[in-house]
Design a protein around this motif. Sequence first.
Motif, short mmCIF file in Angstrom:
data_model
loop_
_atom_site.label_atom_id
_atom_site.label_comp_id
_atom_site.label_asym_id
_atom_site.label_seq_id
_atom_site.Cartn_x
_atom_site.Cartn_y
_atom_site.Cartn_z
N UNK A 124 -3.46 4.32 17.94
CA UNK A 124 -4.88 4.00 18.13
C UNK A 124 -5.78 4.46 17.00
N UNK A 125 -5.32 5.43 16.22
CA UNK A 125 -6.12 5.95 15.10
C UNK A 125 -5.71 5.37 13.75
N UNK A 126 -4.85 4.37 13.78
CA UNK A 126 -4.49 3.69 12.55
C UNK A 126 -3.49 4.41 11.66
N UNK A 127 -2.81 5.44 12.19
CA UNK A 127 -1.85 6.16 11.36
C UNK A 127 -0.62 5.31 11.03
N UNK A 128 -0.22 4.46 11.96
CA UNK A 128 0.87 3.52 11.74
C UNK A 128 0.63 2.29 12.59
N UNK A 129 1.20 1.18 12.19
CA UNK A 129 1.08 -0.07 12.94
C UNK A 129 2.46 -0.70 13.03
N UNK A 130 2.79 -1.22 14.21
CA UNK A 130 4.11 -1.80 14.42
C UNK A 130 4.28 -3.15 13.74
N UNK A 131 5.47 -3.34 13.17
CA UNK A 131 5.80 -4.62 12.53
C UNK A 131 6.93 -5.35 13.25
N UNK A 132 7.71 -4.64 14.07
CA UNK A 132 8.77 -5.29 14.85
C UNK A 132 9.12 -4.42 16.05
N UNK A 133 9.83 -5.03 17.01
CA UNK A 133 10.28 -4.34 18.22
C UNK A 133 11.76 -4.64 18.41
N UNK A 134 12.53 -3.61 18.74
CA UNK A 134 13.96 -3.80 19.00
C UNK A 134 14.39 -3.00 20.22
N UNK A 135 15.38 -3.51 20.94
CA UNK A 135 15.87 -2.85 22.16
C UNK A 135 17.24 -2.21 21.91
#
Length: 348
Positions: A124-135
């Motif tokens: 929420x504070x912009x430290x990292x942002x997701x680029x993909x999701x894996x299970x």
Amino acid sequence: MKRIKKAVLAGGTIAALALAGCAVEPGTQGGGSSNTLTVACGATEEWCKAMTDAFSAKSGIQTSFVRLSSGETVARLTATKNAPEFDVWHGGPADGFGAAMAAGLIEPYTAENAAKIPAKYKDPNGNWTGVYVGALGFCSNQARLKDKGLGLPQSWDDLLDPKLKSQVSTAHPSTSGTAFTTLWTQVARLGSEDKAIDWMKKLHSNVLQYTKSGTAPGQIAGRGEVAVGLVFSHDCVLYKERGMTDLEVSFPKEGTGYEIGGVAVIKGGKNADGAKQYVNWALSAEAQELGPGAGSYQLPTNPDAKLDSRMVDLNTIKLVDYDFAKAAAHKKELTARFDAEVAAQPKE
């Protein structure tokens, strides 16, 4: 593109790849001008190359990468905190980014197109942002299982079967983000760290070896050295597609963990402007659609990116309630417990 050069550096033996004719040599530091950028990359080398090559072509910034596991990346960033060797961290589970954030190793940055990424896939504070999701899944060698009189595992406790002694491969959670996801998944499904460690103790006798890389167990299973490897399912899909045809993916009925692969600007990096350009680009649908062409079948986080039929459908499997912030906060102490109470113990 030059071939891989082996270099023994402060995080272990890594493969340093040269892009656009510029190698990252042992002891040198990339990103030295506005025209160069160095990425610590946590995915496969093929994916890392595709991403950095594409960004180089689009931006005109000469971009190189070093392939490192999540644990190695945090260790390298810590060791070089006062003179960072990287500008961007791209790929690897979010709890690793959380550990880096807590140590002051990454810099908050809200990218221009971060609003497109669902809130559950970013800090929420912009430290990292997701680029993909894996299970996380079971990557099984069906021929080996048949030899043992077993079917595909459908439960975490199926891995405790005595018939699987020395027939399970998993990475070590101190070095591998994939393996830490496995460990924290046990915390999430069993309700406490004590119960998770107790379960890992039971699995210990069935583990052939704890690898450094999180993707290696899938390859070990594919070669028939073990019956089951614990990896993110997209890695198993890739290895089967590349010729390890005995491999098959299954998921535990109790629920499994998942990763959000992130991207972040390294604090104090030599090319902050270029790093921000890279993050902006990595969150675009254009960038995220490059994955399948590089054999990476993670789900994109940008809802405008096209999906591939080889990607996992999260609606068809059960996921545990994986708290990434809590996992990151407890990572150091929990991996220390794993070292002392599980990995260091003799096998029965």
